[in-house]
Design an enzyme around this catalytic site. Sequence first.
Site, PDB file in Angstrom:
ATOM      1  N   SER A  26       0.841  -1.200   0.000  1.00  0.00           N
ATOM      2  CA  SER A  26       0.000   0.000   0.000  1.00  0.00           C
ATOM      3  C   SER A  26       0.871   1.243   0.000  1.00  0.00           C
ATOM      4  O   SER A  26       1.970   1.242   0.548  1.00  0.00           O
ATOM      5  CB  SER A  26      -0.897   0.021   1.236  1.00  0.00           C
ATOM      6  N   ASP A  27       0.358   2.298  -0.613  1.00  0.00           N
ATOM      7  CA  ASP A  27       0.986   3.593  -0.401  1.00  0.00           C
ATOM      8  C   ASP A  27       0.821   3.912   1.088  1.00  0.00           C
ATOM      9  O   ASP A  27       0.014   3.295   1.784  1.00  0.00           O
ATOM     10  CB  ASP A  27       0.351   4.671  -1.290  1.00  0.00           C
ATOM     11  N   TRP A  28       1.582   4.868   1.566  1.00  0.00           N
ATOM     12  CA  TRP A  28       1.672   5.116   3.008  1.00  0.00           C
ATOM     13  C   TRP A  28       0.354   5.639   3.586  1.00  0.00           C
ATOM     14  O   TRP A  28      -0.047   6.741   3.313  1.00  0.00           O
ATOM     15  CB  TRP A  28       2.842   6.054   3.263  1.00  0.00           C
ATOM     16  N   GLN A  29      -0.288   4.818   4.315  1.00  0.00           N
ATOM     17  CA  GLN A  29      -1.643   4.988   4.870  1.00  0.00           C
ATOM     18  C   GLN A  29      -2.739   5.037   3.799  1.00  0.00           C
ATOM     19  O   GLN A  29      -3.771   5.665   3.975  1.00  0.00           O
ATOM     20  CB  GLN A  29      -1.739   6.134   5.898  1.00  0.00           C
ATOM     21  N   ALA A  30      -2.521   4.299   2.726  1.00  0.00           N
ATOM     22  CA  ALA A  30      -3.557   4.148   1.696  1.00  0.00           C
ATOM     23  C   ALA A  30      -4.409   2.906   1.946  1.00  0.00           C
ATOM     24  O   ALA A  30      -5.306   2.601   1.173  1.00  0.00           O
ATOM     25  CB  ALA A  30      -2.927   4.061   0.309  1.00  0.00           C
TER      26      ALA A  30
END
Length: 855
Positions: free
Chosen positions: A288-292
Amino acid sequence: MAPTTHTVLGGAVFLFSALAGAKDSGAPNFYHHSPPAYPAPIGTGNGLPEWSEAYSKAQAIVAQMTLAEKVNLTSGTGWESEQCVGNTGSVPRLGIRGLCLQDSPLGVRAGLYSSAFPAGVTIASTWDDGLAYRRGYAMGAEHRGKGVDVQLGPVSGPLGLFPEGGRNWEGAGSDPYLSGIGLAAAVRGIQDAGVIACAKHYIANEQEHWRQRGENPDVPIEEALSSNVDDRAMHEVFAWPFADAVRAGVGSIMCSYNQINNSYGCQNSELLNGILKNELGFQGFVLSDWQAQHAGVATALAGLDMAMPGDQVFLSHNAYWGSNLTVAVLNGSVPIWRLDDMATRIMASFYKVGRDKTQVPVNLDAWTTDVYGYQHWFAKENYGIINGNVDVRGAHGALIREIAAKGTVILKNNGSLPLGRPRQIAVFGSDATDNPKGPNGCEDRGCADGTVAMGWGSGTANFPYLISPLTALQNKAYQDNTVIQWVVDDYAIDSMHNVAKQADTCLVFVKSQAGEGYLTVDGNRGDRNNLTLWSNGEQVIKTVAGNCSNTIVTVHAPGPVLMEEWIDHPNITAVLFAGLPGQESGNSIVDVLYGFIEPGRLPFTIAKSASDYGVKLMYEPDNLYAPQQNLTNALMIDYRHFDKNNIEPRFEFGFGLSYSNWTYKSITVRKTSAGPYTPFVGRTPAAKNTNVTESPSSLLFPPGFHKVAAYIYPFLSSTSQAGLSGDGEHGPADAYDPSGTPTRPAGGAPGGNPQLYDVLWQVNVTVANTGKRNGEEVVQLYVSQGEQDDPVRVLRGFRRVSVDAGQWTSVIFDITRRDVARWDVVSQNWVVSSAKKKVYVGRSSRDLPLVADLD
Ligand SMILES: *[C@@H]1O[C@H](CO)[C@@H](O)[C@H](O)[C@H]1NC(C)=O
Ligand SMILES: *[C@@H]1O[C@H](CO)[C@@H](O)[C@H](O)[C@H]1NC(C)=O
Ligand SMILES: *[C@@H]1O[C@H](CO)[C@@H](O)[C@H](O)[C@H]1NC(C)=O
Ligand SMILES: *[C@@H]1O[C@H](CO)[C@@H](O)[C@H](O)[C@H]1NC(C)=O
Ligand SMILES: *[C@@H]1O[C@H](CO)[C@@H](O)[C@H](O)[C@H]1NC(C)=O
Ligand SMILES: *[C@@H]1O[C@H](CO)[C@@H](O)[C@H](O)[C@H]1NC(C)=O
Ligand SMILES: *[C@@H]1O[C@H](CO)[C@@H](O)[C@H](O)[C@H]1NC(C)=O
Ligand SMILES: *[C@@H]1O[C@H](CO)[C@@H](O)[C@H](O)[C@H]1NC(C)=O
Ligand SMILES: *[C@@H]1O[C@H](CO)[C@@H](O)[C@H](O)[C@H]1NC(C)=O
Ligand SMILES: *[C@@H]1O[C@H](CO)[C@@H](O)[C@H](O)[C@H]1NC(C)=O
Ligand SMILES: *[C@@H]1O[C@H](CO)[C@@H](O)[C@H](O)[C@H]1NC(C)=O
Ligand SMILES: *[C@@H]1O[C@H](CO)[C@@H](O)[C@H](O)[C@H]1NC(C)=O
């Protein structure tokens, strides 16, 4: 596969985020939904020479892992928990340390004694896949030397549908074919150097505004922007470059912040399970993208394999995965074989690139440049040396200089270039000089002070040095006995008059800047607010040109800038687009200005006005629940829109002047004896292990275990945490089917149905250097597919060739089935239409002297 009815349950976000706590009550019933695609295909590497050995090793080691150990590989340990920007748990029992994931696509972010490479836009402007490979290899080697396991690049999302898009410069040009070649070359380079590459951001992540809730605190949206993309554009435009990356063996892919058809990028089962893992045959892991990540069970079932940075939001100290994934496997909401698959995919990529042989201890720190500090940054534990300051730069400066020079595009030249030995040079503009705050003086390069040599945001690196244009020009002037003066204050108009009048050569440096949405620079929230110059650029140009009959303008910018106000000024004798060149900026511009290096070509269109692009970035949300961005024009991205609508651009895609002269002489087309196209028939692999044998009590924190504060662990705090009530989050029944699912007809191998890559025609063109200098030409091949609703022409081949004066060369292009096919939404497959097809070869998308039929 796509159901004809769009039920609410079909959209993963409505089914799952609701249950995971995201609000959906009162949500508008948006038109666009994503169909479900389950179960998640299992990676086995079967029948794939590139992957099979890696998978054997991965399966063998995962078979020895406990449930908690597998969960550890999939779950980030939390923001600022360890030294890298992303870190997974470890498996100490089997000698596997936590993986280190580090930005960026142009170097080691936060690194010291590491290089600042030219940005994506500049490597794309070289149109040289050999250089793109060498850049990838050099960056991979630098990451390897710092102990990084996954380099978070290269980029093909954003692709650049919106010229203002804040992160377009990180990518490889605004055409899917060009971007795909660039992506594949970077992947091979990075991975040959022994580091896992990460192609990102999957997918349709075309703008910064509204990509994340909470990013603009003044305008609270409840869910991120939804990029609504039709199936054809998804395949022919956005997914196309990712298919090339998958075919090149990319080890990881990052899902994006935005929603697609109202389902988040990291839990959209159609995009992850359906298109990426089934149709494109992706064997690596999705992170995941960072906190996605916005749900636990839903993301696991939809095909996410690794949660980054692990906590639900930065420093929330709780996680969707970690112990929650352990629980979800125990309570049956996530099948054990899905967890096995996550862990196996991660380890397979690890072995594929040789991490077991090339890994060195992590010796960088993402949170400080201090040598000493806390290994666990947030928890303030384990004080010691955290920045080893290993010098990983090697001889990369020379490569960086070469790329930046070869990626500089000469847009106009009335004979003033190349420079000889001018008597007096005058240099203008703050873009020519050093940032008074220092090369790394602005956080994540979030400013436009001094010369612009990269964009801003996470896609950056520290400059080990930054040679400004003025520094390099002074060195050259000194060698040549040239007098050189300058005015680098963009508002010191009166000083400019005087200096401009004296010089025989006036060099004006102007700029524009863009970056990632978490930083706002001069009111630009990542995306540019306009396509004009920054810092008084237009006035500087006009002032100098008004008093200097030989004015040469260089633009440093993340993408197109409008030039109409000044481009035709008779005193402007040359114009260069120098992109974002990296640490050797000044040296490389000297190499081009003085003609030591052959320049590049535009990887996008420069329009006469912003509205000519025919697209609108959404600066203001159309609603506060989840902004709806309909990417209806995506198939006609960039030059395709100009061609389709007969809009005259200022400089077309692929354009760029050479220092030599080229004649396109002949074209011959040979049809091959490739067989017919057959839809792929098969099934994704069945699960082997379907039983959870571990008990909750065996998954408790081991006795005496030292917990690092705020760290994400796979262990349970108590057996009651297992909460086997069964009333919680559960996916649709087919998500649990261990027998797999039919392979999509367009699938069958990494990159899609292997027959897509059959060569149908070979095109042989001869190109002669009829100028007086040895030179380099970018020979470009475009195909027209012939149907009414097809783009007029699409790029389908290019080669940068070096030919001596008076000589000629022949260039052979392979045209594959994929190159002439279109996505058919009914059969869910590629089809070659019966329309008459033509091939065009020349020096830009609008200068195509050679034409032939493809029969
Ligand atoms: C998105 O919705 C469009 C219809 O509006 C459909 O053509 C397309 O297949 C959908 N794509 C995904 C990934 O859901
Ligand atoms: C998970 O990773 C953490 C951090 O590296 C480590 O402390 C812990 O022992 C690991 N758990 C298992 C089961 O290996
Ligand atoms: C597990 O997930 C729930 C729901 O998102 C969350 O409230 C809880 O804090 C998580 N637990 C841990 C230990 O992270
Ligand atoms: C300068 O060059 C441009 C093309 O680069 C051309 O269109 C223009 O006519 C030239 N002008 C002069 C004065 O030579
Ligand atoms: C475009 O944006 C830049 C940077 O914010 C600004 O300096 C410039 O004045 C703007 N141009 C126009 C025409 O508003
Ligand atoms: C040229 O310089 C003179 C001063 O020497 C100034 O008055 C004039 O405005 C300048 N021209 C332009 C177009 O800036
Ligand atoms: C071009 O520069 C000369 C000075 O060398 C100046 O006299 C002339 O007015 C300039 N032309 C224009 C159109 O500004
Ligand atoms: C997006 O497309 C849908 C379906 O055609 C339409 O209802 C909606 O108004 C569009 N949204 C915008 C912002 O144009
Ligand atoms: C050859 O190239 C030079 C430099 O681009 C240009 O000035 C000249 O007009 C060209 N000559 C021909 C015959 O095309
Ligand atoms: C899983 O458990 C079932 C029921 O206990 C048993 O019949 C089956 O053989 C087990 N499968 C494996 C692969 O261990
Ligand atoms: C299983 O555990 C997960 C993680 O805590 C939770 O989100 C889910 O709701 C649980 N499933 C059931 C059916 O209770
Ligand atoms: C391509 O064409 C050139 C010029 O006609 C010829 O010399 C060369 O042999 C051809 N190459 C191939 C592979 O057919």
